[in-house]
Design an enzyme around this catalytic site. Sequence first.
Site, PDB file in Angstrom:
ATOM      1  N   ASP A 275      -5.497  -3.607  -2.005  1.00 29.53           N
ATOM      2  CA  ASP A 275      -6.937  -3.676  -2.252  1.00 29.53           C
ATOM      3  C   ASP A 275      -7.236  -4.221  -3.645  1.00 29.53           C
ATOM      4  O   ASP A 275      -8.146  -5.035  -3.832  1.00 29.53           O
ATOM      5  CB  ASP A 275      -7.610  -2.310  -2.025  1.00 29.53           C
ATOM      6  CG  ASP A 275      -6.793  -1.145  -2.548  1.00 29.53           C
ATOM      7  OD1 ASP A 275      -5.579  -1.298  -2.742  1.00 29.53           O
ATOM      8  OD2 ASP A 275      -7.365  -0.050  -2.752  1.00 29.53           O
TER       9      ASP A 275
ATOM     10  N   LYS B 296       0.859  -1.188   0.000  1.00 27.16           N
ATOM     11  CA  LYS B 296       0.000   0.000   0.000  1.00 27.16           C
ATOM     12  C   LYS B 296       0.901   1.246   0.000  1.00 27.16           C
ATOM     13  O   LYS B 296       0.689   2.208   0.743  1.00 27.16           O
ATOM     14  CB  LYS B 296      -0.931  -0.017   1.228  1.00 27.16           C
ATOM     15  CG  LYS B 296      -2.052   1.019   1.165  1.00 27.16           C
ATOM     16  CD  LYS B 296      -3.077   0.740   0.079  1.00 27.16           C
ATOM     17  CE  LYS B 296      -4.225   1.739   0.127  1.00 27.16           C
ATOM     18  NZ  LYS B 296      -5.172   1.563  -0.995  1.00 27.16           N
TER      19      LYS B 296
END
Length: 334
Positions: A206, A173
């Site tokens: 994600d 991330k």
Amino acid sequence: MAHLITVIPGDGIGPEVAEATVRAVTATGVDIEWETVEAGARALAQHGQLIPDDVFASLEVSHVGLKGPTTTPVGGGHQSINVALRKKLGLYTNFRPVRMLPGLKTRFQDLALDLAIFRENTEDLYSGLEHEVVPGVVESLKIITRNASLRIARAAFEWARRESRRKVTAIHKANIMKMSDGLFLKCCREVAAQFPDIPYTELIVDNACMQLVMRPETFDVLVMPNLYGDIISDLAAGLVGGLGIVPGANLGDHHAIFEAVHGTAPDIAGKGLANPTALMQSAVLMLAHLGERQAAARLHHAIYQTYAAGGPLTGDVGGSASTSEFTSAVIRHL
């Protein structure tokens, strides 16, 4: 010379799946001396300690453990037994192969899924460094180090080369956590440059989760920090039938613990209904780790043949067999 293995049965259904797994491994004919020690809620009740000293004393001699599930309280209480063992023994690699078993009905049963997840096992938010800044405000520290990131990346690439895998994908991330995940990503790129024969890709966590449930066959070897690894490894297990199926290995430079990654299932504990497949598959990894590759292959084949034959299987995978009946079937296929 016999292999010494430390057995940590664990809590809930742990003793039942551990006993079944020991029985199956013994049936392979490998010369093993088993030493059973207690950790977790059972150990706390019996010895007043979650991880008594004899656990570490045994592992310092055996260097290899076979562990059932242990209870971890939610929102309070004691620290995870797994996290404590990983930190104390330097088990920096959490390795989870995710493969389909024949005959199981899943959303992706027509795909020959074969993923390998390498999760950094010692830091990130699992460092447990939390404090209350002011009433109502809690701060948790995310620890990412160059040493740990290089170590897990190297483990993934070395395994990928040894097993002739297609590619390695780093999960991160770093678009938001530019320093912590940025460092992890930088280390993965550094290691990837040392393995030019292995294609390397990157995915934001994600997006990776979405791609895994849409196109899981596009993945091969995945490497990631601790928290993402905890989540994605369970997600991947769901692709092939759940946590009762997939194995887990915690590996370090000097010790290794092979464990079932599912919960303790207190609702069926002591009833002889538990599915020992996950721990048996972990034992396959353990036998290979010990250099007993022929026995590992035989046990792996026996588990697969039991599923391919349609059982007898336990209730969680559509059958009605007891733990003992399933174990006997695996042993017959040996």
